[in-house]
Design a protein around this motif. Structure first.
Motif, mmCIF file in Angstrom:
data_model
loop_
_atom_site.group_PDB
_atom_site.id
_atom_site.type_symbol
_atom_site.label_atom_id
_atom_site.label_comp_id
_atom_site.label_asym_id
_atom_site.label_seq_id
_atom_site.Cartn_x
_atom_site.Cartn_y
_atom_site.Cartn_z
ATOM 1 N N UNK A 187 21.917 -22.869 -1.889
ATOM 2 C CA UNK A 187 22.163 -21.969 -3.024
ATOM 3 C C UNK A 187 20.936 -21.669 -3.870
ATOM 4 N N UNK A 188 19.757 -22.053 -3.417
ATOM 5 C CA UNK A 188 18.519 -21.720 -4.130
ATOM 6 C C UNK A 188 17.812 -20.627 -3.345
ATOM 7 N N UNK A 189 17.557 -19.509 -4.028
ATOM 8 C CA UNK A 189 16.807 -18.411 -3.427
ATOM 9 C C UNK A 189 15.443 -18.321 -4.092
ATOM 10 N N UNK A 190 14.456 -17.985 -3.308
ATOM 11 C CA UNK A 190 13.111 -17.735 -3.816
ATOM 12 C C UNK A 190 13.089 -16.284 -4.256
ATOM 13 N N UNK A 191 12.823 -16.061 -5.546
ATOM 14 C CA UNK A 191 12.874 -14.723 -6.118
ATOM 15 C C UNK A 191 11.473 -14.285 -6.529
ATOM 16 N N UNK A 192 11.088 -13.112 -6.050
ATOM 17 C CA UNK A 192 9.819 -12.501 -6.439
ATOM 18 C C UNK A 192 10.144 -11.256 -7.258
ATOM 19 N N UNK A 193 9.644 -11.210 -8.482
ATOM 20 C CA UNK A 193 9.776 -10.032 -9.347
ATOM 21 C C UNK A 193 8.366 -9.540 -9.632
ATOM 22 N N UNK A 194 8.156 -8.262 -9.384
ATOM 23 C CA UNK A 194 6.802 -7.750 -9.552
ATOM 24 C C UNK A 194 6.839 -6.284 -9.982
ATOM 25 N N UNK A 195 5.702 -5.831 -10.452
ATOM 26 C CA UNK A 195 5.566 -4.442 -10.844
ATOM 27 C C UNK A 195 4.152 -3.976 -10.621
ATOM 28 N N UNK A 196 4.003 -2.679 -10.475
ATOM 29 C CA UNK A 196 2.673 -2.135 -10.260
ATOM 30 C C UNK A 196 2.716 -0.637 -10.058
ATOM 31 N N UNK A 197 1.750 -0.173 -9.300
ATOM 32 C CA UNK A 197 1.614 1.252 -9.024
ATOM 33 C C UNK A 197 1.534 1.492 -7.524
ATOM 34 N N UNK A 198 2.155 2.580 -7.078
ATOM 35 C CA UNK A 198 1.876 3.137 -5.766
ATOM 36 C C UNK A 198 0.989 4.357 -6.012
ATOM 37 N N UNK A 199 -0.192 4.344 -5.447
ATOM 38 C CA UNK A 199 -1.087 5.496 -5.503
ATOM 39 C C UNK A 199 -1.096 6.076 -4.097
ATOM 40 N N UNK A 200 -0.500 7.259 -3.954
ATOM 41 C CA UNK A 200 -0.291 7.836 -2.635
ATOM 42 C C UNK A 200 -1.035 9.144 -2.462
ATOM 43 N N UNK A 201 -1.694 9.270 -1.319
ATOM 44 C CA UNK A 201 -2.236 10.547 -0.869
ATOM 45 C C UNK A 201 -1.260 11.055 0.182
ATOM 46 N N UNK A 202 -0.808 12.302 0.009
ATOM 47 C CA UNK A 202 0.185 12.889 0.899
ATOM 48 C C UNK A 202 -0.315 14.210 1.451
ATOM 49 N N UNK A 203 0.214 14.572 2.612
ATOM 50 C CA UNK A 203 -0.070 15.877 3.200
ATOM 51 C C UNK A 203 1.249 16.513 3.622
ATOM 52 N N UNK A 204 1.283 17.839 3.525
ATOM 53 C CA UNK A 204 2.462 18.579 3.991
ATOM 54 C C UNK A 204 2.288 18.806 5.489
ATOM 55 N N UNK A 205 3.265 18.385 6.256
ATOM 56 C CA UNK A 205 3.252 18.573 7.704
ATOM 57 C C UNK A 205 4.419 19.475 8.080
ATOM 58 N N UNK A 206 4.536 19.791 9.348
ATOM 59 C CA UNK A 206 5.665 20.604 9.815
ATOM 60 C C UNK A 206 6.991 19.879 9.575
ATOM 61 N N UNK A 207 6.958 18.550 9.518
ATOM 62 C CA UNK A 207 8.165 17.750 9.302
ATOM 63 C C UNK A 207 8.431 17.494 7.818
ATOM 64 N N UNK A 208 7.512 17.893 6.949
ATOM 65 C CA UNK A 208 7.660 17.646 5.514
ATOM 66 C C UNK A 208 6.475 16.852 4.984
ATOM 67 N N UNK A 209 6.557 16.419 3.743
ATOM 68 C CA UNK A 209 5.482 15.651 3.120
ATOM 69 C C UNK A 209 5.441 14.248 3.701
ATOM 70 N N UNK A 210 4.229 13.793 4.014
ATOM 71 C CA UNK A 210 4.042 12.464 4.593
ATOM 72 C C UNK A 210 2.897 11.761 3.869
ATOM 73 N N UNK A 211 3.001 10.444 3.780
ATOM 74 C CA UNK A 211 1.956 9.636 3.148
ATOM 75 C C UNK A 211 0.829 9.423 4.149
ATOM 76 N N UNK A 212 -0.394 9.772 3.753
ATOM 77 C CA UNK A 212 -1.554 9.524 4.611
ATOM 78 C C UNK A 212 -2.279 8.236 4.198
ATOM 79 N N UNK A 213 -2.169 7.870 2.917
ATOM 80 C CA UNK A 213 -2.754 6.613 2.455
ATOM 81 C C UNK A 213 -1.992 6.140 1.227
#
Length: 167
Positions: free
Chosen positions: A107-133
């Motif tokens: 009944x003991x769970x290891x809990x990780x609580x965190x916060x931060x930023x996602x900094x994403x570079x995206x490109x529009x492809x034929x399938x839609x927007x995708x993350x490149x980095x």
């Protein structure tokens, strides 16, 4: 500068991609996770000791290192700032996440609580927007063992990886 309908649609398409990453990761829906990346996409998390690596290697790490003890994950995305220039975009998104892992203690769970930023570079492809980095910047992180009632653990186990909800 006023936003156009096209601007708003583009933002929502990008937001869908960002949400697909989080849902794919949290629900272990690897098909959804895979579709957010360009074929040559990269990921880095310097504060977590992860140098730049291919997104496919990130997935392999998540499966091999996290999944054996992982019970659930939850990513919450907020306050996305958009910089869009034609078929290229950069987003900066506040992220909060909670991950629960099983332990060898009842009944003991290891809990990780965190916060931060996602900094994403995206490109529009034929399938839609995708993350490149993607760069993950960790701003806060706490870990602790938490007592959970057995029925809560069973409920989490039963519902958190239910991929039947995805069409």
């Amino acid at each position: 500068m006023a936003l156009t309908i096209e601007d708003l649609l583009t933002r929502e398409e990008i937001r869908d991609t960002l949400n697909d990453y989080s849902q794919g990761l949290d629900q272990r829906n690897w098909e959804l996770f895979d579709r957010v990346w360009t074929p040559d996409a990269t990921f880095e998390a310097p504060d977590e000791g992860i140098d730049t690596l291919p997104a496919s290697e990130l997935k392999a790490r998540l499966i091999s290192r996290n999944d054996p003890d992982r019970l659930s994950g939850q990513h919450l995305l907020n306050n996305t700032h958009f910089q869009i220039d034609g078929d290229h975009a950069r987003t900066i998104t506040e992220v909060t996440w909670v991950t629960l892992q099983t332990t060898d203690k009842p009944n003991i769970l290891f809990e990780v609580r965190a916060g931060g930023l996602y900094v994403d570079d995206l490109v529009r492809t034929a399938e839609g927007w995708r993350i490149s980095h993607r760069t993950l910047v960790t701003k806060s992180k706490t870990t602790q063992g938490v007592l959970y009632p057995p029925e809560r653990i069973e409920s989490i186990r039963e519902h958190s990886l239910n991929t039947d909800w995805f069409l």
